[in-house]
Design a protein around this motif. Structure first.
Motif, PDB file in Angstrom:
ATOM      1  N   LEU A  29       0.822  -1.207   0.000  1.00  0.00           N
ATOM      2  CA  LEU A  29       0.000   0.000   0.000  1.00  0.00           C
ATOM      3  C   LEU A  29       0.862   1.267   0.000  1.00  0.00           C
ATOM      4  O   LEU A  29       0.580   2.218  -0.726  1.00  0.00           O
ATOM      5  CB  LEU A  29      -0.926   0.011   1.223  1.00  0.00           C
ATOM      6  CG  LEU A  29      -2.110  -0.934   1.177  1.00  0.00           C
ATOM      7  CD1 LEU A  29      -2.819  -0.944   2.529  1.00  0.00           C
ATOM      8  CD2 LEU A  29      -3.073  -0.548   0.083  1.00  0.00           C
ATOM      9  N   VAL A  30       1.908   1.272   0.796  1.00  0.00           N
ATOM     10  CA  VAL A  30       2.805   2.429   0.844  1.00  0.00           C
ATOM     11  C   VAL A  30       3.524   2.598  -0.487  1.00  0.00           C
ATOM     12  O   VAL A  30       3.648   3.711  -1.013  1.00  0.00           O
ATOM     13  CB  VAL A  30       3.827   2.281   1.999  1.00  0.00           C
ATOM     14  CG1 VAL A  30       4.932   3.310   1.906  1.00  0.00           C
ATOM     15  CG2 VAL A  30       3.112   2.387   3.334  1.00  0.00           C
ATOM     16  N   LEU A  31       3.973   1.498  -1.062  1.00  0.00           N
ATOM     17  CA  LEU A  31       4.684   1.556  -2.334  1.00  0.00           C
ATOM     18  C   LEU A  31       3.782   2.061  -3.454  1.00  0.00           C
ATOM     19  O   LEU A  31       4.170   2.935  -4.236  1.00  0.00           O
ATOM     20  CB  LEU A  31       5.234   0.177  -2.682  1.00  0.00           C
ATOM     21  CG  LEU A  31       6.151   0.083  -3.892  1.00  0.00           C
ATOM     22  CD1 LEU A  31       7.394   0.929  -3.673  1.00  0.00           C
ATOM     23  CD2 LEU A  31       6.547  -1.360  -4.131  1.00  0.00           C
ATOM     24  N   SER A  32       2.557   1.555  -3.529  1.00  0.00           N
ATOM     25  CA  SER A  32       1.646   2.005  -4.580  1.00  0.00           C
ATOM     26  C   SER A  32       1.212   3.451  -4.348  1.00  0.00           C
ATOM     27  O   SER A  32       1.054   4.212  -5.304  1.00  0.00           O
ATOM     28  CB  SER A  32       0.431   1.079  -4.671  1.00  0.00           C
ATOM     29  OG  SER A  32      -0.292   1.092  -3.465  1.00  0.00           O
ATOM     30  N   GLY A  33       1.040   3.856  -3.109  1.00  0.00           N
ATOM     31  CA  GLY A  33       0.698   5.248  -2.816  1.00  0.00           C
ATOM     32  C   GLY A  33       1.821   6.196  -3.205  1.00  0.00           C
ATOM     33  O   GLY A  33       1.580   7.256  -3.776  1.00  0.00           O
ATOM     34  N   GLY A  34       3.038   5.809  -2.908  1.00  0.00           N
ATOM     35  CA  GLY A  34       4.191   6.634  -3.289  1.00  0.00           C
ATOM     36  C   GLY A  34       4.333   6.744  -4.797  1.00  0.00           C
ATOM     37  O   GLY A  34       4.658   7.809  -5.325  1.00  0.00           O
ATOM     38  N   THR A  35       4.064   5.662  -5.497  1.00  0.00           N
ATOM     39  CA  THR A  35       4.111   5.682  -6.958  1.00  0.00           C
ATOM     40  C   THR A  35       3.049   6.613  -7.519  1.00  0.00           C
ATOM     41  O   THR A  35       3.311   7.387  -8.450  1.00  0.00           O
ATOM     42  CB  THR A  35       3.930   4.261  -7.519  1.00  0.00           C
ATOM     43  OG1 THR A  35       4.944   3.419  -6.971  1.00  0.00           O
ATOM     44  CG2 THR A  35       4.015   4.247  -9.024  1.00  0.00           C
TER      45      THR A  35
END
Length: 57
Positions: A29-35
């Motif tokens: 979730l953090v990775l996709s949000g940052g992307t």
């Protein structure tokens, strides 16, 4: 052979709430949000550059 149909060992009650987010889920979730934030930032930056170039002509 392999134990593919073997039941999972029971987890102690209260260790993880049902429907809770684990480490792998939180990381994704953090990775996709940052992307998503990075892509949105690039889109805004390109739009501003196009407006500057178009306005100077």
């Amino acid at each position: 052979a392999g134990g593919g149909g073997a039941p999972r060992p029971a987890e102690p009650e209260g260790r993880w709430p049902r429907g809770g987010v684990g480490g792998a889920e939180a990381y994704s979730l953090v990775l996709s949000g940052g992307t998503a934030v990075a892509v949105a930032g690039l889109a805004v930056r390109r739009r501003r550059q196009r407006q500057r170039v178009g306005g100077d002509v």
